[in-house]
Write an enzyme that holds these catalytic residues in place. Structure first.
Site, PDB file in Angstrom:
ATOM      1  N   ARG A  85     -34.382 -64.824  41.903  1.00 44.82           N
ATOM      2  CA  ARG A  85     -33.415 -65.026  40.837  1.00 44.82           C
ATOM      3  C   ARG A  85     -32.010 -65.205  41.406  1.00 44.82           C
ATOM      4  O   ARG A  85     -31.518 -64.382  42.157  1.00 44.82           O
ATOM      5  CB  ARG A  85     -33.430 -63.819  39.906  1.00 44.82           C
ATOM      6  N   ARG A  94     -29.524 -69.802  36.091  1.00 39.53           N
ATOM      7  CA  ARG A  94     -30.402 -68.829  36.716  1.00 39.53           C
ATOM      8  C   ARG A  94     -31.800 -69.416  36.920  1.00 39.53           C
ATOM      9  O   ARG A  94     -32.230 -70.281  36.158  1.00 39.53           O
ATOM     10  CB  ARG A  94     -30.474 -67.542  35.938  1.00 39.53           C
ATOM     11  N   ASP A  97     -35.076 -65.771  34.061  1.00 41.80           N
ATOM     12  CA  ASP A  97     -34.579 -64.686  33.237  1.00 41.80           C
ATOM     13  C   ASP A  97     -35.752 -64.196  32.403  1.00 41.80           C
ATOM     14  O   ASP A  97     -36.402 -64.991  31.735  1.00 41.80           O
ATOM     15  CB  ASP A  97     -33.534 -65.285  32.284  1.00 41.80           C
ATOM     16  N   ASP A  99     -36.483 -61.427  29.458  1.00 42.13           N
ATOM     17  CA  ASP A  99     -35.871 -60.467  28.544  1.00 42.13           C
ATOM     18  C   ASP A  99     -36.950 -59.754  27.746  1.00 42.13           C
ATOM     19  O   ASP A  99     -37.810 -60.404  27.143  1.00 42.13           O
ATOM     20  CB  ASP A  99     -34.930 -61.181  27.558  1.00 42.13           C
TER      21      ASP A  99
HETATM   22  N1  ROI Z   1     -29.000 -70.912  27.127  1.00 42.91           N
HETATM   23  C1  ROI Z   1     -30.236 -71.344  26.841  1.00 42.91           C
HETATM   24  N2  ROI Z   1     -30.375 -72.470  26.141  1.00 42.91           N
HETATM   25  N3  ROI Z   1     -31.362 -70.671  27.237  1.00 42.91           N
HETATM   26  C2  ROI Z   1     -31.268 -69.520  27.935  1.00 42.91           C
HETATM   27  O1  ROI Z   1     -32.308 -68.923  28.288  1.00 42.91           O
HETATM   28  C3  ROI Z   1     -29.985 -69.016  28.251  1.00 42.91           C
HETATM   29  N4  ROI Z   1     -29.830 -67.868  28.934  1.00 42.91           N
HETATM   30  C4  ROI Z   1     -28.639 -67.380  29.222  1.00 42.91           C
HETATM   31  C5  ROI Z   1     -27.369 -68.071  28.822  1.00 42.91           C
HETATM   32  C6  ROI Z   1     -26.572 -68.404  30.072  1.00 42.91           C
HETATM   33  C7  ROI Z   1     -26.580 -67.148  27.916  1.00 42.91           C
HETATM   34  N5  ROI Z   1     -27.609 -69.306  28.107  1.00 42.91           N
HETATM   35  C8  ROI Z   1     -28.862 -69.757  27.825  1.00 42.91           C
HETATM   36  O2  ROI Z   1     -28.551 -66.242  29.868  1.00 42.91           O
END
Ligand code: ROI
Length: 164
Positions: A85, A94, A97, A99
């Site tokens: 990452r 990134r 990610d 979550d």
């Molecule tokens: N924007 C999109 N479209 N998808 C994401 O997963 C995503 N993740 C983030 C930030 C940078 C806020 N923007 C994102 O962490």
């Protein structure tokens, strides 16, 4: 040990993001004490936040797990690290990610972990894949996800062709 239902949001916008997300979906099935029960389609999405970064690939996965929320979080963070990452700046690009969006009907406000994910209902790239898998999903506060979300535009979100 009880089996828990955990919803995971995946996102990537660096270094062949579709491959990162597809591999992560497979790897989530191999976490200890965990099985993948469902996975949404992959979606291409315009970045939320700074626009001078590539589009994202997003998806949502449903897991059944016997891990605790924090043990699952540890596993998700280790998986992110295995994808090397990179997160150069806040709200920046990134490689992967992961979550933890929902964990049963738990409401957690721990130093390392807030569940439901605080941004859950604000992000089309989370809400729409979730609703694809669970149109009737009810949040821990008793509200249906379909009605709890602010008006969300699908404009910035495009499903990719089904994976073969
Ligand atoms: N924007 C999109 N479209 N998808 C994401 O997963 C995503 N993740 C983030 C930030 C940078 C806020 N923007 C994102 O962490």
């Amino acid at each position: 040990m009880t089996v828990h239902r955990a919803w995971i949001g995946l996102g990537s916008n660096l270094d062949d993001p579709q491959r990162h997300v597809e591999r992560a979906i497979e790897e989530l099935d191999r976490l200890p004490l965990t099985r993948r029960r469902d996975a949404s389609r992959l979606y291409a999405s315009r970045p939320l936040g700074p626009q001078d970064q590539p589009d994202f690939i997003n998806a949502v996965v449903l897991l059944e797990t016997r891990l605790s929320p924090l043990a699952l979080l540890d596993q998700l963070q280790a998986l992110e690290q295995r994808h090397r990452r990179v997160r150069a700046r806040r709200w920046g690009p990134r490689t992967l990610d992961l979550d933890l969006l929902l964990f049963d009907d738990s409401i957690l406000a721990l130093p390392r972990l807030s569940v439901p994910h605080p941004e859950l209902t604000h992000r089309a790239f989370v809400v729409l894949p979730l609703l694809e898998l669970a149109p009737e999903l009810v949040l821990p506060d008793g509200c249906r996800l379909a009605t709890a979300t602010e008006p969300l535009t699908q404009d910035d979100l495009t499903p990719l062709l089904p994976r073969t």
